[in-house]
Design an enzyme around this catalytic site. Sequence first.
Site, short mmCIF file in Angstrom:
data_model
loop_
_atom_site.label_atom_id
_atom_site.label_comp_id
_atom_site.label_asym_id
_atom_site.label_seq_id
_atom_site.Cartn_x
_atom_site.Cartn_y
_atom_site.Cartn_z
N CYS A 79 16.86 19.91 29.85
CA CYS A 79 15.56 20.49 30.21
C CYS A 79 14.40 19.60 29.79
CB CYS A 79 15.46 21.92 29.65
SG CYS A 79 14.15 22.86 30.44
N HIS A 166 20.31 24.51 31.65
CA HIS A 166 20.81 24.64 30.27
C HIS A 166 22.33 24.85 30.26
CE1 HIS A 166 16.93 24.93 28.10
NE2 HIS A 166 16.50 25.34 29.28
N GLU A 168 24.16 25.05 27.75
CA GLU A 168 24.55 25.79 26.54
C GLU A 168 24.48 27.30 26.72
OE1 GLU A 168 21.85 24.11 27.09
OE2 GLU A 168 20.08 24.87 26.07
N SER A 220 29.14 38.53 -4.35
CA SER A 220 28.47 39.77 -3.96
C SER A 220 29.41 40.71 -3.24
CB SER A 220 27.32 39.43 -3.01
OG SER A 220 27.85 38.91 -1.81
N GLY A 221 30.63 40.25 -2.95
CA GLY A 221 31.52 41.07 -2.15
C GLY A 221 31.39 40.74 -0.67
N GLY A 222 30.38 39.98 -0.31
CA GLY A 222 30.16 39.63 1.09
C GLY A 222 31.00 38.43 1.52
N VAL A 223 30.94 38.16 2.83
CA VAL A 223 31.80 37.12 3.40
C VAL A 223 31.45 35.73 2.86
CG1 VAL A 223 32.45 36.01 5.57
CG2 VAL A 223 32.01 38.45 5.52
N ASP A 224 30.15 35.38 2.86
CA ASP A 224 29.77 34.00 2.55
C ASP A 224 30.13 33.62 1.12
OD1 ASP A 224 28.73 34.21 5.06
OD2 ASP A 224 26.65 34.38 4.42
N SER A 225 29.74 34.47 0.16
CA SER A 225 30.03 34.08 -1.22
C SER A 225 31.54 34.10 -1.47
CB SER A 225 29.28 34.96 -2.22
OG SER A 225 29.71 36.30 -2.16
#
Length: 509
Positions: A79, A166, A168, A220-225
């Site tokens: 573009c 585009h 993408e 933290s119990g979350g996915v990332d950490s």
Amino acid sequence: MQNNILILDFGSQYTQLIARRVRELNVYCEIHPFNKIPTDLTQYGALILSGSPFSVRENNYPRVDLTKLLSLFPTLAVCYGAQLIAQELGGRVDASNIREYGRANLTLVNKNSLLFDGISDNTQVWMSHSDTIKELPENSMLLASTKDVDNVAYSINGKTFCLQFHPEVYHTTEGSNILKNFLTKICNIDQSWTPDSFVNKTIEELKSKIGDDKVILGLSGGVDSSVAAILLHQAIGSNLHCIFVNNGLLRKNEFDGVLEQYKGMGLNIKGVDYSKEFYDQLKGVSDPEKKRKIIGRVFIESFDNESNKIKNVKWLAQGTIYPDVIESISATGGPSATIKSHHNVGGLPDFMNLKVIEPLKLLFKDEVRRVGKSLKIDKNILGRHPFPGPGLAIRILGEVDENNVKMLQEVDDIFIQGLKNEGLYDVIWQAGAMLLPVKSVGVMGDERTYEKCVALRAVESTDGMTADWVDLPYKFLQDISNKIINRVKGVNRVVYDISSKPPATIEWE
Ligand code: XMP
């Protein structure tokens, strides 16, 4: 050949999508602002120029040194990128008579181009432009047109490929194949960037970077950490010290449950209960921003206190992911850094005097999940709904105390277990319950009640930036409402939130 793609961002809303599509093809890529090009260009094997809200017909339009870049790399320009190349290399860009926005069909003019190898004539593409390339630059070859636009795709010297549409965007039905042709047939890039290869490479890098040093990480119990912790654990074993702070604002049984699960994964983890400190500091505070600030501060104090008990720590690990670190270009002015602040581990302060390590900072959220899968992390952790760092405190409107938290934990647990039992949990992006500062009249048996109201919220989203409420079955809502009112003392009314974001937000606060 370097298997790393440099994407230069001119501020298009779709730039991150280009990176996602490239990575889905198992090719690694990085986004950099057009005016902060990395100094070491030898690490890249190809270049992609993004679209932009700017026009090459404006004064001071965003530019790069094309002569240098195009001589160094095979290039795909999308573009605005295609217009920029046309304009700078002797072609002409005009305002278009017809604004092309939305679907269009491509007529392949040059059927031998490697870029369109295997792509069907008349294939659907996605357009979004109001400028048009009237004249192609010297030495270019026209590759494709649409009904309304002549110069839709062109190449220069078989090395630079320019697209007005585009590739993408999903609506470009063969967009991924066009990108694949560029990467594999034109650039000869290997499709070798897989979750397994990322894991192996990152573990080796972490080992050599950290050596025998000690690292602390707030879980933290979350996915990332969790994924960051397991990667580090595989690299440095028990030199990774994880701290899980109970702020008293987690879901029902979450602290013990998550702690057990982490221990089962072999992590060197210490769970510390600071609920009382959090409740003490939150006493009498109703303003949502004040609550957030207090929670952030007490978290830092408790984390600092606990980490000081571990001697000779050199590094602080964080679960930062790629969207948090990409610098984006603002559409209104020059490039501006819009780097989100971390609110889970709270952007830990300098006084901790630790070097920061962020093993996931190159990954998008779905890639973190794929890496987690490759690390064999339990799907209960990987599939967890996002949960805000300040926890239930921002789902209790008004003052937070232990009793309110307990009440909301019970409500939330009935809702979440209900979703799990019905197989709905995994198809919803996020769900939870809000405790409202509202009392209303009810009747139970022959008694008049005057009790609290809770709101249930379930949303579909991909990144939390926008969200739609989920059309949960009435029968399900009826059962959950009955259960909540019958089992949770102090609640006599349940409502379901049917607001999308925007204009509402996901959390009520
Ligand atoms: P809103 O309410 O802004 O939330 O629509 C968007 C998403 O962000 C989550 N959220 C947070 N996550 N720390 C977090 O880690 C926070 O302070 C925080 N505040 C909101 C929210 O749960 C939703 O997924």
